[in-house]
Design a protein around this motif. Structure first.
Motif, PDB file in Angstrom:
ATOM      1  N   VAL A 144       0.868  -1.178   0.000  1.00 23.13           N
ATOM      2  CA  VAL A 144       0.000   0.000   0.000  1.00 23.13           C
ATOM      3  C   VAL A 144       0.904   1.228   0.000  1.00 23.13           C
ATOM      4  O   VAL A 144       1.852   1.307   0.782  1.00 23.13           O
ATOM      5  N   SER A 145       0.618   2.177  -0.886  1.00 19.28           N
ATOM      6  CA  SER A 145       1.408   3.420  -0.907  1.00 19.28           C
ATOM      7  C   SER A 145       0.598   4.525  -1.559  1.00 19.28           C
ATOM      8  O   SER A 145      -0.193   4.276  -2.478  1.00 19.28           O
ATOM      9  N   HIS A 146       0.791   5.738  -1.056  1.00 17.71           N
ATOM     10  CA  HIS A 146       0.221   6.932  -1.695  1.00 17.71           C
ATOM     11  C   HIS A 146       1.263   7.643  -2.550  1.00 17.71           C
ATOM     12  O   HIS A 146       0.972   8.685  -3.145  1.00 17.71           O
ATOM     13  N   ASP A 147       2.479   7.082  -2.593  1.00 23.96           N
ATOM     14  CA  ASP A 147       3.558   7.677  -3.378  1.00 23.96           C
ATOM     15  C   ASP A 147       3.456   7.166  -4.809  1.00 23.96           C
ATOM     16  O   ASP A 147       3.857   6.051  -5.135  1.00 23.96           O
ATOM     17  N   ARG A 148       2.905   8.011  -5.684  1.00 22.42           N
ATOM     18  CA  ARG A 148       2.627   7.570  -7.046  1.00 22.42           C
ATOM     19  C   ARG A 148       3.891   7.296  -7.851  1.00 22.42           C
ATOM     20  O   ARG A 148       3.920   6.415  -8.701  1.00 22.42           O
ATOM     21  N   TYR A 149       4.954   8.043  -7.572  1.00 22.35           N
ATOM     22  CA  TYR A 149       6.235   7.807  -8.231  1.00 22.35           C
ATOM     23  C   TYR A 149       6.762   6.421  -7.847  1.00 22.35           C
ATOM     24  O   TYR A 149       7.239   5.655  -8.690  1.00 22.35           O
ATOM     25  N   PHE A 150       6.667   6.101  -6.564  1.00 24.47           N
ATOM     26  CA  PHE A 150       7.091   4.802  -6.043  1.00 24.47           C
ATOM     27  C   PHE A 150       6.273   3.681  -6.684  1.00 24.47           C
ATOM     28  O   PHE A 150       6.819   2.665  -7.137  1.00 24.47           O
ATOM     29  N   ILE A 151       4.947   3.860  -6.746  1.00 25.07           N
ATOM     30  CA  ILE A 151       4.078   2.852  -7.355  1.00 25.07           C
ATOM     31  C   ILE A 151       4.475   2.629  -8.810  1.00 25.07           C
ATOM     32  O   ILE A 151       4.558   1.497  -9.292  1.00 25.07           O
ATOM     33  N   ASN A 152       4.742   3.722  -9.510  1.00 26.11           N
ATOM     34  CA  ASN A 152       5.060   3.627 -10.933  1.00 26.11           C
ATOM     35  C   ASN A 152       6.342   2.830 -11.177  1.00 26.11           C
ATOM     36  O   ASN A 152       6.453   2.102 -12.158  1.00 26.11           O
ATOM     37  N   ARG A 153       7.316   2.960 -10.290  1.00 24.51           N
ATOM     38  CA  ARG A 153       8.580   2.245 -10.461  1.00 24.51           C
ATOM     39  C   ARG A 153       8.475   0.784 -10.063  1.00 24.51           C
ATOM     40  O   ARG A 153       9.157  -0.067 -10.638  1.00 24.51           O
ATOM     41  N   ILE A 154       7.650   0.485  -9.070  1.00 25.78           N
ATOM     42  CA  ILE A 154       7.657  -0.852  -8.475  1.00 25.78           C
ATOM     43  C   ILE A 154       6.571  -1.759  -9.033  1.00 25.78           C
ATOM     44  O   ILE A 154       6.793  -2.946  -9.266  1.00 25.78           O
ATOM     45  N   ALA A 155       5.376  -1.222  -9.244  1.00 27.37           N
ATOM     46  CA  ALA A 155       4.206  -2.068  -9.505  1.00 27.37           C
ATOM     47  C   ALA A 155       4.210  -2.672 -10.905  1.00 27.37           C
ATOM     48  O   ALA A 155       4.511  -2.002 -11.892  1.00 27.37           O
ATOM     49  N   THR A 156       3.839  -3.964 -10.971  1.00 27.34           N
ATOM     50  CA  THR A 156       3.534  -4.628 -12.242  1.00 27.34           C
ATOM     51  C   THR A 156       2.031  -4.844 -12.381  1.00 27.34           C
ATOM     52  O   THR A 156       1.539  -5.111 -13.467  1.00 27.34           O
ATOM     53  N   LYS A 157       1.314  -4.726 -11.252  1.00 28.38           N
ATOM     54  CA  LYS A 157      -0.142  -4.775 -11.226  1.00 28.38           C
ATOM     55  C   LYS A 157      -0.640  -3.741 -10.221  1.00 28.38           C
ATOM     56  O   LYS A 157       0.063  -3.438  -9.256  1.00 28.38           O
TER      57      LYS A 157
END
Length: 651
Positions: free
Chosen positions: A500-513
């Protein structure tokens, strides 16, 4: 126009220097980010600029008429008033002005005043100025403005009567920011304004700040937010400050290019110095070349030697390495429901987590994201459904509250007590990679900052060597550099992630789904955060087009042509569509009527300024009566417009 300047500003702690020779300039409409490591002094500098603290050296100067609004980290409103009354306080002067206008309107009809020409003209002039000021201060629209800002921070009509002292800390923080935005200061100083905001509210705040009329000075670790809002960056590093033009991404490019340029200049000078020194050493003792050697020595003495370029301060360097591999199926959830007692926050929830997935869990505050994580870990029971873990799955959990840390232990004991067979030097080495070195390891956990506690919790997690990491807001309290190190460690992680994260930059780098959680359950998007946004935008556009198409069509199909849809539902949909059409037409009509009324009011106010009119008491009284009537009509229409707009939004 320059609003504020900091010149040669410094902060000392005894013989230690936090920063010195700081120069910073803010002009009207500036959009400035102040960045730097945790502990570099960003918040201290903001307090000096906000005149809360005084610098040890230098000065901060601002225009006499410049107003400053300051929001400290995690500041919440402390008030016994209701939400609505607290926001109304911002417009106290406008409300008082309106009361005075109503009083003067009554006076203008008084026979004694009409009989006194001089008093009457003076009162009329005063009223004319009041009307002008009232309009300039958004007197006809401040309530709509309050509703708009509160809605942006997820406070709705039903929340307005609530007492502020009964709200949560996060809600109080959001209200403090909402009130500050309504005050419209010349310079807004925001220290970590994105704390406690969900992604939807962050998007709203970014759009609002882009159109803010004053200047902005912002400290934030949210890189996505900085990229959208700011256009210049001050980098506070190694006790000094450097200015860059552009958003945060541009700043990173410029900083890297500047460092590369400094290295090239330094290396070029070093080669030149080495060449001169070599010539001097070889030729100084020879009679035939002594003069040339002495000349080269003088050249050496005149060189203004460049300091060796210094990159960023020491960074954390850590990795997550699972001890064993999991099976291909890591975890499944079927028809789950989460919540508390009789309250269901979200259902149905379906998840199929596979080996090497990196899944971001997103959704608005209060929908139950952290609750879901705790339910998966069996810390809270699922209300419905069940969770199954696959073969050889070992789960590691990062709690955003860091509840597993022991406040009475030292940093060293926090890790060593969990791994007593690991040599002390290895524990110290691991702590050193998380930036705990020397005497830092003897600090008590209770004395650590938020960022230090976050790094310690991550250090504990790295030692567990689990293959499925469940992370709840892992970037909270981390500075930007530490976030980047964490991102790289998770990208290299040879296991499975759910976070769970509100850091959209972090999500963009890490998430595949991306899994979006809502009261209606879970929705899976097979891509990163940008892909998720694109698909959401497409869905919203399709929904809008479908609504427009439905409004243009004749009544819905008959029972025979649409047997799968109950007649009762079709009647409800038909009624909704009819109401939407009615509200839309009424809102358009109100907007046209208010525009006509505004023009009529302006024409009447202009009439009152004409000599042949204000000398005729009877005509003045007639115009004032008309003005009062039109103003009342305008206010009634504005109230109807607000209620109709809200009703349309809720359909």
């Amino acid at each position: 126009m320059i609003l504020l300047q900091a010149q040669h500003v410094a902060r000392y702690f005894g013989a230690d220097v936090l920063f010195e020779n700081i120069y910073l300039e803010i002009q009207d409409h500036s959009r400035v980010a102040l960045v730097g490591r945790n502990g570099a002094g960003k918040s201290t500098l903001l307090k000096m600029i906000a005149d809360i603290e005084q610098p040890d050296a230098g000065k901060i100067s601002k225009g006499k008429q410049v107003t400053i609004g300051y929001l400290a980290q995690n500041t919440g409103l402390d008030s016994t008033q209701s939400i609505w009354d607290e926001m109304l306080d911002v417009f106290h002067s406008v409300i008082q002005l309106e009361k005075k206008m109503r009083h003067i309107e009554q006076l203008l009809g008084d026979a004694d005043l009409l009989a006194d020409e001089d008093r009457y003209q003076e009162t009329l002039k005063q009223y004319d100025q009041m009307q002008h000021d009232f309009k300039e201060q958004n007197g006809y629209g401040y309530e709509a403005e309050i509703r708009s800002v509160l809605h942006g921070f997820s406070f709705f009509e039903a929340d307005y009567p609530k007492s502020i002292n009964q709200l949560s800390g996060g809600q109080k923080t959001r209200l403090a920011l909402a009130k500050l935005l309504l005050q419209k200061k010349d310079l807004l100083i925001l220290d970590e304004p994105t704390n406690h905001l969900d992604i939807e509210t962050l998007n709203w705040l970014e759009n609002y700040l882009q159109t803010y009329t004053g200047a902005l000075l912002i400290v934030s670790h949210d890189r996505y937010f900085l990229d959208k809002v700011v256009n210049e960056v001050y980098d506070l590093s190694r006790q000094k400050i450097t200015h860059y033009k552009g958003n945060y991404s541009k700043f990173l490019d410029l900083k890297a290019a500047q460092l590369e340029k400094e290295w090239k200049e330094f290396e070029k000078q070093q080669k030149e110095i080495a060449k001169l020194e070599d010539f001097v050493n070889r030729n100084l003792v020879r009679a035939s070349t002594t003069k040339r050697a002495q000349s080269r020595r003088k050249q050496l003495e005149k060189i203004d030697r460049l300091d060796k370029p210094q990159g960023d301060e020491k960074s954390a360097t850590f990795r997550f390495q699972p001890s064993i591999e999991s099976g291909n199926v890591v975890m499944t959830v079927e028809n789950g429901a989460i919540g508390y007692e009789d309250t269901i926050l979200s259902e149905p929830i379906n998840m199929d987590v596979r080996k090497y997935d990196s899944i971001a869990l997103v959704g608005p505050n209060g929908v139950g994201k952290s609750t879901l994580l705790k339910s998966l870990l069996n810390e809270l029971p699922l209300i419905k459904g069940e969770t199954k873990f696959g073969t050889n799955v070992e789960v590691g959990y990062y709690d955003q509250e860091q509840a597993e840390l022991h406040s009475t232990k030292s940093v060293l004991a926090e890790l060593w007590d969990d791994h007593p067979t690991t040599p002390e030097k290895d524990i110290r080495s691991i702590l050193g990679s998380f930036l705990f070195s020397g005497e830092d390891v003897e600090k008590s956990v209770s004395s650590l900052s938020g960022g230090e506690k976050a790094r310690l919790a991550l250090a504990k997690l790295s030692m567990e060597k689990d293959n499925f990491l469940i992370l709840d807001e892992p970037t909270n309290h981390l500075d930007i550099d530490s976030k980047e190190v964490l991102e790289n460690a998770l990208i290299d992680f040879d296991g499975t992630l759910l976070f769970v994260s509100h850091d959209r930059y972090f999500i963009n780098r890490i998430a595949t789904k991306v899994i979006e959680l809502s009261p209606e359950g879970s929705t899976v998007y097979l891509g990163d955060y940008d892909y998720y946004l694109e698909k959401k935008a497409e869905q919203e556009e399709l929904k809008r087009l479908a609504q427009e198409d439905a409004q243009m069509k004749q009544p819905l199909q008959s029972e025979e042509t649409n047997p799968n849809k109950p007649a009762e539902n079709r009647v409800i949909n038909k009624e909704n569509q009819k109401l939407i059409r009615q509200l839309t037409r009424r809102i358009e009509a109100i907007e046209n009527e208010t525009a006509e009324l505004e023009q009529a009011i302006e024409e009447l106010e202009s009439e009152l300024t004409k000599p042949d009119v204000y000398e005729d008491h009877i005509k003045v009284q007639e115009i004032n009566d008309q003005l009062q009537l039109l103003t009342n009509q305008y206010e009634e229409l504005m109230e109807e417009w607000e209620s109709s707009t809200l009703e349309l939004e809720n359909l």
